[in-house]
Design a protein around this motif. Structure first.
Motif, PDB file in Angstrom:
ATOM      1  N   ALA A 473     -25.854  47.631  21.114  1.00 58.72           N
ATOM      2  CA  ALA A 473     -25.765  46.519  20.158  1.00 58.72           C
ATOM      3  C   ALA A 473     -24.965  45.358  20.744  1.00 58.72           C
ATOM      4  CB  ALA A 473     -25.132  47.005  18.854  1.00 58.72           C
ATOM      5  N   LEU A 474     -23.893  45.656  21.475  1.00 62.17           N
ATOM      6  CA  LEU A 474     -23.099  44.596  22.099  1.00 62.17           C
ATOM      7  C   LEU A 474     -23.913  43.846  23.140  1.00 62.17           C
ATOM      8  CD1 LEU A 474     -20.383  43.193  22.407  1.00 62.17           C
ATOM      9  CD2 LEU A 474     -19.726  44.961  24.050  1.00 62.17           C
ATOM     10  N   ALA A 475     -24.706  44.588  23.909  1.00 64.29           N
ATOM     11  CA  ALA A 475     -25.554  43.935  24.912  1.00 64.29           C
ATOM     12  C   ALA A 475     -26.594  43.037  24.245  1.00 64.29           C
ATOM     13  CB  ALA A 475     -26.228  44.989  25.787  1.00 64.29           C
ATOM     14  N   ARG A 476     -27.132  43.481  23.120  1.00 68.76           N
ATOM     15  CA  ARG A 476     -28.111  42.655  22.404  1.00 68.76           C
ATOM     16  C   ARG A 476     -27.474  41.369  21.889  1.00 68.76           C
ATOM     17  NH1 ARG A 476     -32.903  45.063  20.581  1.00 68.76           N
ATOM     18  NH2 ARG A 476     -33.160  47.230  21.227  1.00 68.76           N
ATOM     19  N   CYS A 477     -26.261  41.481  21.362  1.00 69.53           N
ATOM     20  CA  CYS A 477     -25.568  40.278  20.878  1.00 69.53           C
ATOM     21  C   CYS A 477     -25.305  39.304  22.022  1.00 69.53           C
ATOM     22  CB  CYS A 477     -24.252  40.675  20.201  1.00 69.53           C
ATOM     23  SG  CYS A 477     -24.463  41.614  18.664  1.00 69.53           S
ATOM     24  N   ASP A 478     -24.925  39.828  23.172  1.00 70.17           N
ATOM     25  CA  ASP A 478     -24.693  38.952  24.329  1.00 70.17           C
ATOM     26  C   ASP A 478     -25.977  38.244  24.735  1.00 70.17           C
ATOM     27  OD1 ASP A 478     -22.064  39.635  24.371  1.00 70.17           O
ATOM     28  OD2 ASP A 478     -22.290  41.216  25.884  1.00 70.17           O
ATOM     29  N   ARG A 479     -27.096  38.972  24.700  1.00 69.02           N
ATOM     30  CA  ARG A 479     -28.363  38.338  25.076  1.00 69.02           C
ATOM     31  C   ARG A 479     -28.766  37.260  24.067  1.00 69.02           C
ATOM     32  NH1 ARG A 479     -29.714  43.735  26.549  1.00 69.02           N
ATOM     33  NH2 ARG A 479     -30.835  44.070  24.594  1.00 69.02           N
ATOM     34  N   ILE A 480     -28.483  37.525  22.790  1.00 69.57           N
ATOM     35  CA  ILE A 480     -28.810  36.524  21.769  1.00 69.57           C
ATOM     36  C   ILE A 480     -27.987  35.255  21.991  1.00 69.57           C
ATOM     37  CG2 ILE A 480     -28.637  36.002  19.315  1.00 69.57           C
ATOM     38  CD1 ILE A 480     -29.348  38.915  18.762  1.00 69.57           C
ATOM     39  N   MET A 481     -26.685  35.407  22.202  1.00 69.84           N
ATOM     40  CA  MET A 481     -25.836  34.238  22.421  1.00 69.84           C
ATOM     41  C   MET A 481     -26.217  33.517  23.719  1.00 69.84           C
ATOM     42  SD  MET A 481     -24.093  34.064  19.779  1.00 69.84           S
ATOM     43  CE  MET A 481     -23.149  32.650  20.338  1.00 69.84           C
ATOM     44  N   LEU A 482     -26.608  34.270  24.726  1.00 73.07           N
ATOM     45  CA  LEU A 482     -27.046  33.643  25.969  1.00 73.07           C
ATOM     46  C   LEU A 482     -28.306  32.823  25.745  1.00 73.07           C
ATOM     47  CD1 LEU A 482     -26.649  33.284  29.006  1.00 73.07           C
ATOM     48  CD2 LEU A 482     -27.992  35.364  29.355  1.00 73.07           C
ATOM     49  N   GLY A 483     -29.227  33.387  24.963  1.00 78.17           N
ATOM     50  CA  GLY A 483     -30.447  32.640  24.670  1.00 78.17           C
ATOM     51  C   GLY A 483     -30.179  31.388  23.864  1.00 78.17           C
ATOM     52  N   VAL A 484     -29.205  31.454  22.936  1.00 81.76           N
ATOM     53  CA  VAL A 484     -28.855  30.264  22.153  1.00 81.76           C
ATOM     54  C   VAL A 484     -28.257  29.189  23.057  1.00 81.76           C
ATOM     55  CG1 VAL A 484     -27.347  29.405  20.331  1.00 81.76           C
ATOM     56  CG2 VAL A 484     -28.585  31.547  20.011  1.00 81.76           C
ATOM     57  N   ARG A 485     -27.376  29.593  23.974  1.00 83.81           N
ATOM     58  CA  ARG A 485     -26.760  28.618  24.866  1.00 83.81           C
ATOM     59  C   ARG A 485     -27.777  27.994  25.808  1.00 83.81           C
ATOM     60  NH1 ARG A 485     -22.443  32.536  24.800  1.00 83.81           N
ATOM     61  NH2 ARG A 485     -20.594  31.634  23.807  1.00 83.81           N
ATOM     62  N   GLU A 486     -28.805  28.750  26.164  1.00 89.82           N
ATOM     63  CA  GLU A 486     -29.848  28.190  27.018  1.00 89.82           C
ATOM     64  C   GLU A 486     -30.580  27.043  26.335  1.00 89.82           C
ATOM     65  OE1 GLU A 486     -30.652  28.715  30.107  1.00 89.82           O
ATOM     66  OE2 GLU A 486     -29.069  30.201  30.413  1.00 89.82           O
ATOM     67  N   GLY A 487     -30.566  27.027  25.012  1.00 94.56           N
ATOM     68  CA  GLY A 487     -31.234  25.960  24.287  1.00 94.56           C
ATOM     69  C   GLY A 487     -30.405  24.712  24.120  1.00 94.56           C
ATOM     70  N   LEU A 488     -29.147  24.708  24.580  1.00 94.47           N
ATOM     71  CA  LEU A 488     -28.321  23.516  24.481  1.00 94.47           C
ATOM     72  C   LEU A 488     -28.821  22.434  25.421  1.00 94.47           C
ATOM     73  CD1 LEU A 488     -24.763  25.167  24.438  1.00 94.47           C
ATOM     74  CD2 LEU A 488     -26.019  24.224  22.492  1.00 94.47           C
ATOM     75  N   LEU A 489     -28.499  21.200  25.084  1.00 88.55           N
ATOM     76  CA  LEU A 489     -28.888  20.093  25.953  1.00 88.55           C
ATOM     77  C   LEU A 489     -28.225  20.220  27.315  1.00 88.55           C
ATOM     78  CD1 LEU A 489     -28.706  17.129  23.409  1.00 88.55           C
ATOM     79  CD2 LEU A 489     -30.760  18.281  24.265  1.00 88.55           C
ATOM     80  N   GLY A 490     -28.965  19.812  28.355  1.00 88.30           N
ATOM     81  CA  GLY A 490     -28.486  19.998  29.714  1.00 88.30           C
ATOM     82  C   GLY A 490     -27.260  19.169  30.053  1.00 88.30           C
ATOM     83  N   PHE A 491     -27.014  18.075  29.338  1.00 90.93           N
ATOM     84  CA  PHE A 491     -25.869  17.235  29.663  1.00 90.93           C
ATOM     85  C   PHE A 491     -24.661  17.542  28.776  1.00 90.93           C
ATOM     86  CE2 PHE A 491     -28.833  14.978  26.899  1.00 90.93           C
ATOM     87  CZ  PHE A 491     -28.047  14.712  25.790  1.00 90.93           C
ATOM     88  N   GLY A 492     -24.722  18.623  27.978  1.00 86.43           N
ATOM     89  CA  GLY A 492     -23.574  19.011  27.171  1.00 86.43           C
ATOM     90  C   GLY A 492     -22.465  19.579  28.045  1.00 86.43           C
ATOM     91  N   ARG A 493     -21.232  19.459  27.569  1.00 84.62           N
ATOM     92  CA  ARG A 493     -20.095  19.905  28.365  1.00 84.62           C
ATOM     93  C   ARG A 493     -20.151  21.404  28.639  1.00 84.62           C
ATOM     94  NH1 ARG A 493     -14.317  18.333  26.533  1.00 84.62           N
ATOM     95  NH2 ARG A 493     -14.998  19.414  24.652  1.00 84.62           N
ATOM     96  N   GLU A 494     -20.571  22.183  27.676  1.00 90.75           N
ATOM     97  CA  GLU A 494     -20.603  23.629  27.876  1.00 90.75           C
ATOM     98  C   GLU A 494     -21.651  24.010  28.917  1.00 90.75           C
ATOM     99  OE1 GLU A 494     -20.848  27.763  25.272  1.00 90.75           O
ATOM    100  OE2 GLU A 494     -20.770  25.807  24.287  1.00 90.75           O
ATOM    101  N   ARG A 495     -22.812  23.370  28.859  1.00 90.66           N
ATOM    102  CA  ARG A 495     -23.844  23.666  29.860  1.00 90.66           C
ATOM    103  C   ARG A 495     -23.395  23.221  31.238  1.00 90.66           C
ATOM    104  NH1 ARG A 495     -29.172  24.484  28.557  1.00 90.66           N
ATOM    105  NH2 ARG A 495     -29.365  24.743  30.822  1.00 90.66           N
ATOM    106  N   LEU A 496     -22.748  22.044  31.332  1.00 92.97           N
ATOM    107  CA  LEU A 496     -22.305  21.557  32.636  1.00 92.97           C
ATOM    108  C   LEU A 496     -21.195  22.440  33.217  1.00 92.97           C
ATOM    109  CD1 LEU A 496     -22.218  17.693  32.021  1.00 92.97           C
ATOM    110  CD2 LEU A 496     -23.883  18.982  33.369  1.00 92.97           C
ATOM    111  N   SER A 497     -20.240  22.863  32.372  1.00 92.22           N
ATOM    112  CA  SER A 497     -19.171  23.720  32.885  1.00 92.22           C
ATOM    113  C   SER A 497     -19.709  25.078  33.317  1.00 92.22           C
ATOM    114  CB  SER A 497     -18.097  23.899  31.814  1.00 92.22           C
ATOM    115  OG  SER A 497     -18.635  24.526  30.661  1.00 92.22           O
ATOM    116  N   ALA A 498     -20.700  25.619  32.570  1.00 90.01           N
ATOM    117  CA  ALA A 498     -21.303  26.884  32.978  1.00 90.01           C
ATOM    118  C   ALA A 498     -22.039  26.737  34.308  1.00 90.01           C
ATOM    119  CB  ALA A 498     -22.256  27.374  31.889  1.00 90.01           C
ATOM    120  N   ALA A 499     -22.714  25.593  34.481  1.00 90.18           N
ATOM    121  CA  ALA A 499     -23.415  25.370  35.751  1.00 90.18           C
ATOM    122  C   ALA A 499     -22.431  25.264  36.916  1.00 90.18           C
ATOM    123  CB  ALA A 499     -24.266  24.106  35.646  1.00 90.18           C
TER     124      ALA A 499
END
Length: 565
Positions: A473-499
Motif C-alpha cells: 500500500a505504501l508503494a502504491r501511494c508513492d506511485r500515485i504521488m509520483l504520477g501527480v507530480r509528473e503532471g505539474l508544469l515543467g517550469f514549476g519550482r518543485e519540478r525544476l528542483s527535482a530535475a
C-alpha cells in the motif's frame, strides 16, 4: 469324689486369678491385642514381599527404620494403634500408605525422615513460610485487568500494586512513560500460580481486517403521454404576443414578431414556441411537446419517458485489534448552529456537526475455532442544510451482531423496494369515452425500484501478510504521488528542483562532482525544504554546513561548555 473336689478347687483359683488380672490391668485380657509383627526382608529392588503389623505406630516406625536402615524420627504426638497388611511395596510406598490414613505425615530433610501429625506439619509450614515480592512485566493486557484475574489465587494477606495506565489526555505532566508492570507480594505457592496465569493471558492479540460493501441501486422510470391541458394555463390566444414555451424548469412566455421568429427581451424557450398558426416539435428536457394554436383552439400533445439509474457502492476497510472498536468515516462534516445563548453583551452559539458519507463502526471478537463475532454498524448517508439552516440526512445503515468465519462473506442486511405510481388527469366525462377519451386525458406512470445490500468480509490478519500488505500500500501511494507530480508544469519550482536533484545524482555517479554540487545547490535554492538535496550537497562537500554555525546562541553555548571544563 476326691477328683471332683480337686477340679473345683482349681476352677476357683483360675477364677480368682482372672479377677485379679482384670483389677490390675483395668481391661479384659481376652480383648487385649497381641502384637503381631511379620516383615519379610526386601529383595534387591527394595520391594517388601509382605508386611504385617498390628500394634503401636511408633513400634512400626522403629521396625521399618531398622529394617530399611533409614533415620525415622517421630514427634512425641505420634501415637496410636495401627493394623496393616501390605504386599509388594517399597519403603516410600509403605510410608505413603500407612501414615496419611492414620492422620500423620512425614517430611524428608537431608538424611532424616521426620514424622508429624497433620496439625503439627501445618503449623511448621506456616511458621517457615515467608512472603516474597515478585514483579511481572506486561506486554498486551492492562495491569488493572490482570489484578482482577489473579485475585482468586492470592492468599488473604497478599498485596498487589500496578503501574499507572496511559491517560487518554493531552501529553502534559509527569505521567508514567515506562512499561506496564504488576507487583505481587505473597507466599511462593500463590506466586507460582500468578506467574502461570499471567503467562497464559498476556499474549499478543490478533488483528482483524473488516471489509464492508454497501451497495445502493435505484431505478426511476417515468412515462407520460396524452393531452396536457395544464400547459394551456395563462395563454392568451387573442393576441399573437402570447406564446408558450416549455422549458425543463417550467413555463416562460416570450413575445413573437412573426411566424417562426422570436424577439424582444424574453428568454429563449426550450420547449415549443408557436405564434399565430404554427406547428412546432422539439425533443428537450421536458420530453416531446407538440402544439397547434389557431384562433381560440389549442391542442398540446405531451410525451415523455424519463429513466434515472443510480448505483452507489461504498467499500470501506478497517484494521483493528481484537475486542477494540474500529471506526472509518469517508465523507463530510456539515456544521450548523444547534443552540444559541444570548446575554446583554454577547451571544454564544453551539455548533454541531452532521456526519455524512460512508461510515463503518465495528468491534471484532476472535474465537479459537476460526470464527469472528462482530458488532457492526455500516452506514451510507447523504445530507445537508435546508433553506432555514436545519440539518437533514438521508441514510442507509444497519446495526447488528453477527458470527462470521474468517475470510467468508455474508449478507448482513438488505432492502428491496418497488414503488409504482399511476397518475391520470382528464376532462370529466370526456376522458372516460372509449378510444376517443385519450384525446381528453393525460397519463403519468412512475416506477421506482430501490435495492440496498450490506455485505461484510472479516479477515484475521497474519503478521507477515499484514506487513506485506502495508508495504504494498505504501508503494502504491508513492506511485500515485509520483504520477501527480509528473503532471505539474515543467517550469514549476518543485519540478525544476527535482530535475536538478536527479541530474546531481547522475553527475555524481559519473564522477563529475563539481557539476553534481552545482545541481544540488540549485535544488536546495529552488526548494529550501528539499532535505534529500541538502544531504547530497553535504555529502559532496564532505562536511555539514550550517548557516548559523557562528551565530550568537551557538557561540554562547560553546563558551558555556568550555567554562565548565
Amino acid at each position: 469324689m476326691k477328683q471332683f473336689g480337686t477340679f473345683l478347687t482349681l476352677a476357683c483359683v483360675a477364677a480368682l486369678f482372672t479377677c485379679g488380672a482384670q483389677n490390675l490391668n483395668g481391661q479384659d485380657p481376652q480383648q487385649t491385642q497381641v502384637p503381631v509383627t511379620r516383615i519379610i526382608q526386601p529383595d534387591q529392588g527394595g520391594v517388601y514381599p509382605s508386611i504385617a503389623f498390628n500394634g503401636d505406630i511408633t513400634e512400626f516406625l522403629k521396625l521399618l527404620s531398622h529394617d530399611a536402615q533409614k533415620n525415622i524420627i517421630p514427634s512425641p504426638a505420634v501415637r496410636g494403634l495401627i493394623s496393616v497388611n501390605l504386599f509388594d511395596v517399597t519403603f516410600k510406598e509403605a510410608l505413603d500408605a500407612v501414615l496419611p490414613v492414620n492422620g500423620f505425615a512425614y517430611v524428608e530433610k537431608d538424611a532424616f525422615i521426620y514424622v508429624y501429625t497433620k496439625k503439627e506439619l501445618d503449623e511448621l509450614k506456616a511458621a517457615d513460610r515467608h512472603m516474597e515480592t515478585r514483579m511481572f512485566r506486561l506486554n498486551y493486557i492492562p495491569a488493572v485487568d490482570v489484578q482482577a484475574m489473579i485475585a482468586p489465587v492470592l492468599s488473604s494477606g497478599a498485596i498487589v500494586t500496578t503501574s499507572p495506565d496511559a491517560l487518554s489526555t493531552d501529553a502534559a505532566g509527569e505521567t508514567w512513560a515506562g512499561n506496564k508492570y504488576i507487583i505481587v507480594r505473597d507466599y511462593p505457592e500463590p506466586l507460582e500460580e500468578v506467574a502461570a496465569l499471567i503467562k497464559e493471558v498476556d499474549r499478543k492479540p490478533p488483528q482483524v481486517m473488516v471489509e464492508a460493501t454497501i451497495l445502493v441501486a435505484s431505478l426511476d422510470d417515468t412515462n407520460r403521454l396524452g393531452v396536457n391541458f395544464n400547459v394551456l394555463a395563462g395563454v392568451d390566444f387573442q393576441s399573437a404576443e402570447g406564446v408558450l414555451s416549455r422549458p425543463s424548469s417550467g413555463y416562460n412566455t416570450v413575445s413573437a414578431e412573426g411566424e417562426g421568429e422570436t424577439g424582444g427581451t424574453g428568454s429563449t424557450p426550450t420547449g415549443v414556441a408557436v405564434s399565430g398558426t404554427a406547428v412546432g416539435a422539439v425533443f428537450g428536457g421536458g420530453g416531446l411537446n407538440i402544439g397547434i394554436v389557431n384562433s381560440n383552439i389549442g391542442l398540446f400533445v405531451d410525451a415523455l419517458e424519463s429513466i434515472t439509474d443510480v448505483a452507489t457502492l461504498g467499500n470501506p476497510k478497517v484494521l483493528t485489534l481484537n475486542r477494540q472498536q474500529g471506526e472509518l468515516i469517508v465523507g463530510d462534516e456539515i456544521g450548523y448552529i444547534s443552540s444559541a445563548e444570548a446575554t446583554q453583551v454577547s451571544t454564544t452559539s453551539t455548533v454541531t456537526f452532521l456526519k455524512t458519507g460512508v461510515q463503518l463502526k465495528f468491534r471484532p471478537f476472535v474465537m479459537d475455532d476460526g470464527y469472528i463475532r462482530m458488532e457492526l454498524n455500516p452506514e451510507d448517508s447523504d445530507g445537508g442544510l435546508s433553506a432555514s439552516d436545519l440539518p437533514f440526512k438521508k441514510t442507509t445503515e444497519v446495526t447488528t451482531n453477527v458470527l462470521v468465519k474468517d475470510g467468508r462473506t455474508i449478507v448482513i442486511g438488505g432492502l428491496f423496494r418497488d414503488k409504482v405510481t399511476l397518475g391520470r388527469s382528464q376532462i370529466p366525462l370526456l376522458g372516460d369515452i372509449p378510444v376517443l377519451g385519450h384525446l381528453f386525458r393525460s397519463s403519468t406512470d412512475q416506477n421506482r425500484k430501490e435495492e440496498v445490500i450490506f455485505l461484510v468480509t472479516p479477515h484475521i490478519i497474519k503478521e507477515e501478510v499484514d506487513y506485506a500488505a502495508g508495504e504494498d500500500a505504501l508503494a502504491r501511494c508513492d506511485r500515485i504521488m509520483l504520477g501527480v507530480r509528473e503532471g505539474l508544469l515543467g517550469f514549476g519550482r518543485e519540478r525544476l528542483s527535482a530535475a536538478h536533484y536527479h541530474s546531481a545524482r547522475q553527475q555524481q555517479a559519473a564522477g563529475n562532482l563539481n557539476n553534481a554540487l552545482w545541481n544540488a545547490r540549485m535544488a536546495t535554492y529552488l526548494t529550501p525544504t528539499f532535505v534529500d538535496a541538502y544531504d547530497l550537497r553535504n555529502e559532496l562537500l564532505g562536511a555539514q554546513i550550517y548557516q548559523g554555525e557562528y551565530g550568537s546562541m551557538r557561540l554562547f553555548m560553546r563558551r558555556l561548555v568550555e567554562n565548565e571544563k
